[in-house]
Design an enzyme around this catalytic site. Structure first.
Site, PDB file in Angstrom:
ATOM      1  N   VAL A 100     -32.185 -14.578  11.713  1.00 54.33           N
ATOM      2  CA  VAL A 100     -31.603 -15.621  10.869  1.00 54.33           C
ATOM      3  C   VAL A 100     -30.239 -15.150  10.349  1.00 54.33           C
ATOM      4  CG1 VAL A 100     -31.898 -16.887   8.694  1.00 54.33           C
ATOM      5  CG2 VAL A 100     -33.862 -16.539  10.215  1.00 54.33           C
ATOM      6  N   TYR A 142     -40.291 -22.602   0.340  1.00 54.74           N
ATOM      7  CA  TYR A 142     -39.550 -22.691  -0.929  1.00 54.74           C
ATOM      8  C   TYR A 142     -38.536 -23.830  -0.942  1.00 54.74           C
ATOM      9  CZ  TYR A 142     -41.171 -17.776  -1.148  1.00 54.74           C
ATOM     10  OH  TYR A 142     -41.905 -16.619  -1.098  1.00 54.74           O
ATOM     11  N   ARG A 183     -33.893  -5.154   3.714  1.00 57.44           N
ATOM     12  CA  ARG A 183     -35.165  -5.122   3.011  1.00 57.44           C
ATOM     13  C   ARG A 183     -35.710  -3.692   3.034  1.00 57.44           C
ATOM     14  NH1 ARG A 183     -33.664  -9.568   2.082  1.00 57.44           N
ATOM     15  NH2 ARG A 183     -34.779 -11.539   2.231  1.00 57.44           N
ATOM     16  N   TYR A 221     -31.841 -23.297   2.175  1.00 57.69           N
ATOM     17  CA  TYR A 221     -32.235 -21.881   2.280  1.00 57.69           C
ATOM     18  C   TYR A 221     -31.091 -21.012   1.778  1.00 57.69           C
ATOM     19  CZ  TYR A 221     -33.810 -17.421   4.220  1.00 57.69           C
ATOM     20  OH  TYR A 221     -34.207 -16.115   4.358  1.00 57.69           O
ATOM     21  N   ASN A 276     -41.754  -6.457  -0.383  1.00 57.49           N
ATOM     22  CA  ASN A 276     -42.115  -6.593   1.041  1.00 57.49           C
ATOM     23  C   ASN A 276     -43.223  -5.644   1.496  1.00 57.49           C
ATOM     24  OD1 ASN A 276     -39.253  -7.766   0.682  1.00 57.49           O
ATOM     25  ND2 ASN A 276     -39.913  -8.613   2.617  1.00 57.49           N
ATOM     26  N   ASP A 284     -60.947 -17.901  -4.177  1.00 60.37           N
ATOM     27  CA  ASP A 284     -59.913 -18.379  -3.248  1.00 60.37           C
ATOM     28  C   ASP A 284     -60.411 -19.682  -2.641  1.00 60.37           C
ATOM     29  OD1 ASP A 284     -57.852 -18.553  -1.099  1.00 60.37           O
ATOM     30  OD2 ASP A 284     -57.468 -16.462  -1.589  1.00 60.37           O
ATOM     31  N   LEU A 313     -53.404 -13.291  -7.825  1.00 60.92           N
ATOM     32  CA  LEU A 313     -52.586 -13.178  -6.604  1.00 60.92           C
ATOM     33  C   LEU A 313     -52.257 -14.549  -6.027  1.00 60.92           C
ATOM     34  CD1 LEU A 313     -55.012 -10.554  -5.122  1.00 60.92           C
ATOM     35  CD2 LEU A 313     -52.584 -10.059  -5.310  1.00 60.92           C
ATOM     36  N   ARG A 336     -34.273 -22.528  -2.123  1.00 60.23           N
ATOM     37  CA  ARG A 336     -34.917 -21.230  -1.855  1.00 60.23           C
ATOM     38  C   ARG A 336     -35.367 -20.562  -3.157  1.00 60.23           C
ATOM     39  NH1 ARG A 336     -35.287 -16.493   1.333  1.00 60.23           N
ATOM     40  NH2 ARG A 336     -36.135 -14.883  -0.035  1.00 60.23           N
ATOM     41  N   TYR A 394     -39.011 -20.624  -5.890  1.00 60.96           N
ATOM     42  CA  TYR A 394     -40.100 -19.633  -6.007  1.00 60.96           C
ATOM     43  C   TYR A 394     -39.731 -18.553  -7.024  1.00 60.96           C
ATOM     44  CZ  TYR A 394     -42.766 -15.503  -4.196  1.00 60.96           C
ATOM     45  OH  TYR A 394     -43.539 -14.371  -4.041  1.00 60.96           O
TER      46      TYR A 394
HETATM   47  N1  LIG Z   1     -46.918  -9.645   0.409  1.00 63.61           N
HETATM   48  C1  LIG Z   1     -45.806  -9.361  -0.233  1.00 63.61           C
HETATM   49  O1  LIG Z   1     -45.007  -8.559   0.205  1.00 63.61           O
HETATM   50  C2  LIG Z   1     -45.502  -9.985  -1.553  1.00 63.61           C
HETATM   51  C3  LIG Z   1     -44.204  -9.813  -2.027  1.00 63.61           C
HETATM   52  C4  LIG Z   1     -43.878 -10.333  -3.286  1.00 63.61           C
HETATM   53  C5  LIG Z   1     -44.833 -11.004  -4.022  1.00 63.61           C
HETATM   54  N2  LIG Z   1     -46.086 -11.168  -3.536  1.00 63.61           N
HETATM   55  C6  LIG Z   1     -47.035 -11.887  -4.390  1.00 63.61           C
HETATM   56  O2  LIG Z   1     -48.333 -11.324  -4.259  1.00 63.61           O
HETATM   57  C7  LIG Z   1     -49.321 -12.356  -4.310  1.00 63.61           C
HETATM   58  C8  LIG Z   1     -50.226 -12.287  -3.075  1.00 63.61           C
HETATM   59  O3  LIG Z   1     -49.431 -12.355  -1.908  1.00 63.61           O
HETATM   60  P1  LIG Z   1     -50.028 -12.300  -0.438  1.00 63.61           P
HETATM   61  O4  LIG Z   1     -48.989 -11.689   0.408  1.00 63.61           O
HETATM   62  O5  LIG Z   1     -51.394 -11.730  -0.440  1.00 63.61           O
HETATM   63  O6  LIG Z   1     -50.095 -13.858  -0.100  1.00 63.61           O
HETATM   64  P2  LIG Z   1     -51.229 -14.719   0.607  1.00 63.61           P
HETATM   65  O7  LIG Z   1     -50.672 -16.078   0.835  1.00 63.61           O
HETATM   66  O8  LIG Z   1     -51.780 -13.989   1.780  1.00 63.61           O
HETATM   67  O9  LIG Z   1     -52.379 -14.782  -0.512  1.00 63.61           O
HETATM   68  C9  LIG Z   1     -52.402 -15.725  -1.541  1.00 63.61           C
HETATM   69  C10 LIG Z   1     -53.822 -16.260  -1.625  1.00 63.61           C
HETATM   70  O10 LIG Z   1     -53.891 -17.147  -2.747  1.00 63.61           O
HETATM   71  C11 LIG Z   1     -54.718 -18.232  -2.396  1.00 63.61           C
HETATM   72  N3  LIG Z   1     -54.391 -19.387  -3.223  1.00 63.61           N
HETATM   73  C12 LIG Z   1     -53.197 -20.021  -3.305  1.00 63.61           C
HETATM   74  N4  LIG Z   1     -53.291 -21.074  -4.136  1.00 63.61           N
HETATM   75  C13 LIG Z   1     -54.571 -21.097  -4.599  1.00 63.61           C
HETATM   76  C14 LIG Z   1     -55.274 -21.957  -5.462  1.00 63.61           C
HETATM   77  N5  LIG Z   1     -54.687 -23.033  -6.003  1.00 63.61           N
HETATM   78  N6  LIG Z   1     -56.567 -21.687  -5.727  1.00 63.61           N
HETATM   79  C15 LIG Z   1     -57.180 -20.627  -5.146  1.00 63.61           C
HETATM   80  N7  LIG Z   1     -56.564 -19.790  -4.309  1.00 63.61           N
HETATM   81  C16 LIG Z   1     -55.275 -20.019  -4.021  1.00 63.61           C
HETATM   82  C17 LIG Z   1     -54.389 -18.496  -0.928  1.00 63.61           C
HETATM   83  O11 LIG Z   1     -55.415 -19.228  -0.274  1.00 63.61           O
HETATM   84  C18 LIG Z   1     -54.224 -17.080  -0.397  1.00 63.61           C
HETATM   85  O12 LIG Z   1     -55.433 -16.598   0.157  1.00 63.61           O
HETATM   86  C19 LIG Z   1     -48.550 -13.662  -4.473  1.00 63.61           C
HETATM   87  O13 LIG Z   1     -48.503 -13.991  -5.823  1.00 63.61           O
HETATM   88  C20 LIG Z   1     -47.158 -13.340  -3.982  1.00 63.61           C
HETATM   89  O14 LIG Z   1     -46.185 -14.145  -4.597  1.00 63.61           O
HETATM   90  C21 LIG Z   1     -46.428 -10.694  -2.302  1.00 63.61           C
HETATM   91  O1  LIG Z   2     -38.240 -14.939  12.304  1.00 64.46           O
HETATM   92  C1  LIG Z   2     -37.619 -14.528  11.273  1.00 64.46           C
HETATM   93  C2  LIG Z   2     -38.193 -14.542   9.955  1.00 64.46           C
HETATM   94  C3  LIG Z   2     -37.456 -14.061   8.907  1.00 64.46           C
HETATM   95  N1  LIG Z   2     -36.189 -13.579   9.092  1.00 64.46           N
HETATM   96  C4  LIG Z   2     -35.426 -12.991   7.958  1.00 64.46           C
HETATM   97  O2  LIG Z   2     -36.141 -11.826   7.544  1.00 64.46           O
HETATM   98  C5  LIG Z   2     -35.955 -11.583   6.140  1.00 64.46           C
HETATM   99  C6  LIG Z   2     -37.285 -11.369   5.470  1.00 64.46           C
HETATM  100  O3  LIG Z   2     -38.023 -12.556   5.513  1.00 64.46           O
HETATM  101  P1  LIG Z   2     -39.509 -12.732   4.925  1.00 64.46           P
HETATM  102  O4  LIG Z   2     -40.067 -13.965   5.543  1.00 64.46           O
HETATM  103  O5  LIG Z   2     -40.319 -11.527   5.098  1.00 64.46           O
HETATM  104  O6  LIG Z   2     -39.299 -13.026   3.386  1.00 64.46           O
HETATM  105  P2  LIG Z   2     -38.346 -12.431   2.257  1.00 64.46           P
HETATM  106  O7  LIG Z   2     -38.280 -10.953   2.305  1.00 64.46           O
HETATM  107  O8  LIG Z   2     -37.050 -13.139   2.326  1.00 64.46           O
HETATM  108  O9  LIG Z   2     -39.124 -12.946   0.989  1.00 64.46           O
HETATM  109  C7  LIG Z   2     -40.420 -12.460   0.675  1.00 64.46           C
HETATM  110  O10 LIG Z   2     -40.197 -11.511  -0.312  1.00 64.46           O
HETATM  111  C8  LIG Z   2     -41.103 -11.205  -1.288  1.00 64.46           C
HETATM  112  C9  LIG Z   2     -42.230 -12.186  -1.533  1.00 64.46           C
HETATM  113  O11 LIG Z   2     -42.197 -12.718  -2.818  1.00 64.46           O
HETATM  114  C10 LIG Z   2     -42.474 -13.205  -0.530  1.00 64.46           C
HETATM  115  O12 LIG Z   2     -43.524 -12.757   0.270  1.00 64.46           O
HETATM  116  C11 LIG Z   2     -41.267 -13.622   0.245  1.00 64.46           C
HETATM  117  O13 LIG Z   2     -40.546 -14.477  -0.608  1.00 64.46           O
HETATM  118  C12 LIG Z   2     -35.106 -12.763   5.632  1.00 64.46           C
HETATM  119  O14 LIG Z   2     -33.761 -12.380   5.612  1.00 64.46           O
HETATM  120  C13 LIG Z   2     -35.305 -13.841   6.704  1.00 64.46           C
HETATM  121  O15 LIG Z   2     -34.226 -14.732   6.777  1.00 64.46           O
HETATM  122  C14 LIG Z   2     -35.625 -13.572  10.383  1.00 64.46           C
HETATM  123  O16 LIG Z   2     -34.470 -13.151  10.576  1.00 64.46           O
HETATM  124  N2  LIG Z   2     -36.369 -14.057  11.427  1.00 64.46           N
END
Ligand SMILES: NC(=O)c1ccc[n+]([C@@H]2O[C@H](COP(=O)([O-])OP(=O)(O)OC[C@H]3O[C@@H](n4cnc5c(N)ncnc54)[C@H](O)[C@@H]3O)[C@@H](O)[C@H]2O)c1
Ligand SMILES: O=c1ccn([C@@H]2O[C@H](COP(=O)(O)OP(=O)(O)O[C@H]3OC[C@@H](O)[C@H](O)[C@H]3O)[C@@H](O)[C@H]2O)c(=O)[nH]1
EC number: 4.1.1.35
Length: 389
Positions: free
Chosen positions: A252, A104, A259, A334, A213, A48, A95, A181, A184
């Site tokens: 929003v 996005y 979700r 968005y 989520n 990372d 990841l 939006r 991504y």
């Molecule tokens: N958290 C969720 O609910 C969720 C939902 C859908 C998809 N995902 C996917 O899961 C994965 C991880 O998500 P997360 O929530 O842990 O996000 P996060 O942002 O906390 O973690 C991503 C990590 O990747 C590292 N990174 C990004 N670009 C890099 C690069 N060029 N080189 C090295 N490191 C790099 C960042 O520094 C970060 O620590 C992502 O691919 C995301 O799209 C997560």
């Molecule tokens: O302060 C806020 C933030 C967000 N929101 C709303 O809350 C919902 C969820 O927002 P999040 O920021 O958690 O993101 P989303 O669920 O839309 O997308 C996420 O889904 C899956 C992953 O790939 C990503 O981590 C992200 O794209 C959206 O409808 C957004 O508009 C609010 O109403 N108020």
């Protein structure tokens, strides 16, 4: 504790492996590193650009798993040293991504590069070196539900066929190109197709994860405390920030989107099953979510307000939420997913996984963590006199 008697779902002993985890310093990576160190004998090569969220797993040297995890500060965008790490590993988990919706539509190029272009060499090195890959995609690849295009009063909107999201059957429905939006989701979809094609044409052993989520401690940042003051994290951190500061939560476009939220610790169990059961996980795309935890964003805000008041002992605000337009909150371009309920058939059949934690319980433990971690720092930040420049 790591144990040599651990067996997989088919009763075979699990051999210790070396895992190259790219993006290990993020939210999901930090929980996965913790789990792998505490409960398995596997080694982790953690890649990372940041390691703040895994410092407690890397240090001190007296940790019982010391020597099984190494941190490599590598930006995969411009540093190909990670090919060597993929070669040393049995499995690569990718990841790394830009994955906050506020980026996005405002940084679409960075978003597309991060989620597609930068992931290409990871897929290529795994394929060329015959290494297994678990690639993290997203539930956003489904985009909007078919039901969202039906008239508002159509009874078909209640029919699960119009909204349940199935890995092998649902279409991917995005908005127009001006709605950036979807930069991504589109980049994630293309990398999924590439991984799938590498499997079909070149025999790459892969698993694709579509998280729905996942939420819990260490998700994103609190603006002005451990992230930029103007930054907009995902909803859990946005609402936590509002609660910690005693401000109304911003809904929003009325908070009508729906979700399903899953507790990070439940979701990590699913990932561990994939890691340790390659014969059942290879070649599959898995929804990982909790269909029982569905709420509108408005309901999430109300529940978080109630839970936070309970865990902090502070009274809830009289006006706990305010409405903001998406244009004001996120800017031009968005758009939103209307509803996200994962079909669980494939993950149930292949891995027998089911999420356990209710939304109330996961919010209680997460907001207890947020309060303990940030309340003092926020109090200090708020009480600082504003200096004129
Ligand atoms: N958290 C969720 O609910 C969720 C939902 C859908 C998809 N995902 C996917 O899961 C994965 C991880 O998500 P997360 O929530 O842990 O996000 P996060 O942002 O906390 O973690 C991503 C990590 O990747 C590292 N990174 C990004 N670009 C890099 C690069 N060029 N080189 C090295 N490191 C790099 C960042 O520094 C970060 O620590 C992502 O691919 C995301 O799209 C997560
Ligand atoms: O302060 C806020 C933030 C967000 N929101 C709303 O809350 C919902 C969820 O927002 P999040 O920021 O958690 O993101 P989303 O669920 O839309 O997308 C996420 O889904 C899956 C992953 O790939 C990503 O981590 C992200 O794209 C959206 O409808 C957004 O508009 C609010 O109403 N108020």
């Amino acid at each position: 504790m790591a144990s040599s008697a651990r067996v997989d779902l088919d009763g075979n002993p699990i051999k210790a492996m070396t895992i190259c985890m790219i993006g290990a310093g993020g939210f999901i990576g930090s929980h996965l590193c913790e789990k792998l160190m505490a409960e398995t004998p596997h080694k982790v090569l953690a890649v990372d650009v940041y390691n703040d969220k895994i410092k407690h797993v890397l240090e001190p040297a007296s940790l019982p798993w010391a020597g099984r995890i190494q941190f490599h500060r590598i930006n995969i965008k411009n540093d190909s040293r990670f090919e060597g790490l993929i070669k040393m590993a049995d499995l690569t988990i990718n990841l790394a991504a830009i994955c906050t919706p506020a980026d996005y539509n405002t940084r679409p190029l960075d978003t597309i590069y991060s989620n597609f272009i930068d992931a290409l060499p990871v897929v290529k090195y795994c394929s060329e070196n015959n290494k297994r890959l678990i690639h993290f995609s997203t539930c956003e690849v489904y985009g909007k539900t078919i039901g969202s295009f039906l008239p508002k009063d159509s009874p078909l909107r209640q029919d699960p066929a119009y909204f349940i999201l199935k890995e092998d059957a649902s279409p991917c429905i995005f908005g127009s190109i001006e709605k950036q939006r979807w930069s991504y989701a589109c980049a994630k979809q293309l990398i999924e197709r590439l991984v799938y094609a590498e499997g079909a044409e070149n025999g790459l052993e892969f698993t694709i994860v579509r998280p729905f989520n996942w939420i819990g401690p260490r998700m994103d940042f609190i603006p002005g405390i451990d992230g930029p003051s103007e930054g907009v994290p995902r909803v859990l951190a946005c609402f936590s920030n509002n609660l910690l500061r005693g401000e109304p939560l911003k809904l929003v476009d009325g908070g009508q989107s729906q979700r399903t939220f899953v507790y990070i610790k439940d979701a990590i169990e699913a990932v561990l099953l994939m890691i340790e059961n390659p014969a059942r996980a290879n070649g599959h795309i898995f929804n990982v979510g909790n269909p029982n935890n569905e709420v509108t964003v408005r309901q999430l805000a109300e529940m978080m307000t109630e839970v936070y008041s309970k865990v902090s002992g502070e009274p809830a605000l009289e006006v706990p939420t305010i409405d903001v337009s998406s244009k004001e909150f996120y800017g031009e371009g968005y758009d939103d997913s209307d509803k996200r309920i994962p079909d669980m058939t494939i993950i149930n059949t292949q891995l027998g996984w089911n999420p356990m934690t209710s939304l109330w319980d996961l919010l209680e433990s997460t907001l207890t963590y947020q309060h303990r971690t940030y309340a003092e720092a926020i109090k200090k930040a708020i009480s600082k006199p504003v200096t004129s420049s």
